[in-house]
Each structure stands twice: as structure tokens, then as C-alpha cells.
Design a protein around this motif. Structure first.
Motif, short mmCIF file in Angstrom:
data_model
loop_
_atom_site.label_atom_id
_atom_site.label_comp_id
_atom_site.label_asym_id
_atom_site.label_seq_id
_atom_site.Cartn_x
_atom_site.Cartn_y
_atom_site.Cartn_z
N SER A 39 37.86 27.39 39.12
CA SER A 39 38.36 28.25 38.06
C SER A 39 37.44 28.04 36.87
CB SER A 39 39.79 27.91 37.68
OG SER A 39 40.18 28.69 36.56
N HIS A 69 36.67 38.76 41.36
CA HIS A 69 37.42 37.90 40.45
C HIS A 69 36.36 37.05 39.74
CE1 HIS A 69 40.90 39.28 42.65
NE2 HIS A 69 40.17 39.08 43.72
N THR A 72 37.28 33.13 39.06
CA THR A 72 37.91 32.24 40.04
C THR A 72 37.38 32.47 41.45
OG1 THR A 72 40.04 31.57 41.01
CG2 THR A 72 39.85 33.84 40.35
N SER A 73 37.38 31.39 42.21
CA SER A 73 37.17 31.54 43.64
C SER A 73 38.44 32.16 44.22
CB SER A 73 36.92 30.18 44.29
OG SER A 73 38.02 29.31 44.11
N GLN A 74 38.34 32.66 45.42
CA GLN A 74 39.52 33.20 46.10
C GLN A 74 39.40 32.84 47.57
OE1 GLN A 74 40.03 37.53 46.25
NE2 GLN A 74 42.23 37.26 46.10
N SER A 75 40.45 32.21 48.09
CA SER A 75 40.47 31.79 49.49
C SER A 75 41.44 32.65 50.27
CB SER A 75 40.89 30.33 49.61
OG SER A 75 39.99 29.48 48.95
N THR A 114 36.40 31.06 51.51
CA THR A 114 36.58 30.90 50.07
C THR A 114 35.41 31.62 49.41
OG1 THR A 114 37.74 28.78 50.22
CG2 THR A 114 36.67 29.29 48.13
N ILE A 135 46.69 33.12 50.31
CA ILE A 135 45.62 33.45 49.38
C ILE A 135 45.73 32.49 48.20
CG2 ILE A 135 44.60 35.22 47.91
CD1 ILE A 135 46.02 37.30 49.76
N MET A 137 43.98 31.28 44.52
CA MET A 137 43.06 31.55 43.42
C MET A 137 43.71 31.06 42.14
SD MET A 137 43.58 35.71 43.32
CE MET A 137 42.49 35.99 41.95
N ARG A 139 45.06 32.46 38.37
CA ARG A 139 45.28 33.72 37.68
C ARG A 139 46.35 33.58 36.63
NH1 ARG A 139 47.11 37.77 42.34
NH2 ARG A 139 46.34 39.11 40.73
N ASP A 145 41.61 39.05 35.26
CA ASP A 145 41.79 38.40 36.56
C ASP A 145 41.05 39.12 37.68
OD1 ASP A 145 43.26 36.19 35.85
OD2 ASP A 145 45.19 37.05 36.38
N GLU A 146 40.95 40.42 37.60
CA GLU A 146 40.42 41.19 38.72
C GLU A 146 39.73 42.45 38.21
OE1 GLU A 146 42.37 42.21 42.94
OE2 GLU A 146 43.50 43.02 41.25
#
Length: 158
Positions: A39, A69, A72-75, A114, A135, A137, A139, A145-146
Motif C-alpha cells: 500500500s 489501483h 495498492t497491490s491487488q491479489s 498479486t 481479493i 488490497m 482501500r 482507489d480505482e
């Protein structure tokens, strides 16, 4: 723009976009994949979502939205052995997605990803049947955020 042809998901092939966590092969072993979890905004809380993703049954698979995003990473972690599709694109000079260089990957059942912060990607795209995913992340549900962009639809042959 020609649609990318999907290829198997490997850690080496996906490295510019993120990580491919793998389940340890030995019973009782644990492997941590903390390095890819990021993050870039202090104080924003972690978010774990569970989804029963609806499948895309059209062939070729239509991709009409791409998102990222920035902070942030997103898994995406499948919670059942399902087929799914990952479509990613590098960032273009103007900051948008470089769709001409987009790549598509077909994870093996059980493979997770990720994404690095800022990675342009298609929404979660499940093939064949509804599938449960986790999921992860960070936020705060604010406007940063997106970032979502509609694109001229491309069809990915699977």
C-alpha cells in the motif's frame, strides 16, 4: 488492435505485472508472499473481499474495461480449482494502458496473482462456471482507489 493470445501463467512471464504465489509442495509447509503486498498510502486499511464471480461464457472472451489501483497491490486468490483469464497491460507514456502491448495469461487451477500497484488489468474474468475468489488490497473507498477506463472491446480466444 489485435487481441493477445493467452499463454500459461508463470512467475517469470508475469514478473513485470506482479507475483504468482504458489502453494508449497510439502504438506505442512508455509510460504509467505509478503513482498508483493503493498500500500503506497499510509493509513489506508487492508480489505479482504470474497466474491462468487460470474463466468464470461462468450467466446472469444470480450474485454471492454481495463482498470488499475495506483496506490495498492491487488491479489486474486481462487478458492476452488477453476479456469480464469488474466489480461494486463503496461502503462503507456501518457499514463494510460498500452493496449497494443497487452498480454493475456491462463492460470492453472489454483494459481493466484498479486498485481503490482498501478498495473492496468481487466476485471476478474472467470471462465466456464461461477467461481469463488478472495481479493486482497488496501482501500478507503475514495475516488483514488480505482481508475476504470472503457476500451474498444477486444476478444480473447481461450
Amino acid at each position: 488492435m489485435p487481441a493477445p493470445l493467452p499463454r500459461p501463467l508463470t512467475p517469470e512471464g508475469f514478473a513485470r505485472y506482479g507475483e504468482v504465489p504458489a502453494v508449497p509442495e510439502a504438506v505442512g509447509m508455509r510460504t509467505s508472499f509478503d513482498g508483493g503486498l503493498k500500500s503506497l498510502r499510509p493509513g489506508v486499511p487492508a480489505s479482504l473481499s470474497l466474491i462468487l464471480a460470474s463466468p464470461s461464457l462468450a467466446r472469444p472472451v470480450p474485454i471492454g474495461i481495463i482498470e488499475r489501483h495506483v496506490w495498492t497491490s491487488q491479489s486474486f486468490v481462487p478458492m476452488a480449482p477453476v479456469r480464469w483469464l488474466v489480461v494486463v497491460a503496461p502503462q503507456a507514456a501518457d499514463g494510460g494502458p498500452d493496449l497494443a502491448a497487452a498480454e493475456a495469461f491462463l492460470p492453472e487451477p489454483g494459481q493466484a496473482i498479486t498485481l503490482h500497484p498501478g498495473t492496468w488489468h481487466a476485471p476478474l474474468t472467470v471462465l466456464d462456471a461461477p467461481a469463488p475468489f478472495a481479493i486482497l488490497m488496501w482501500r478507503d473507498y475514495g475516488p483514488d482507489d480505482e481508475e476504470v477506463r472503457e476500451i474498444t472491446p477486444i476478444g480473447i480466444a481461450v
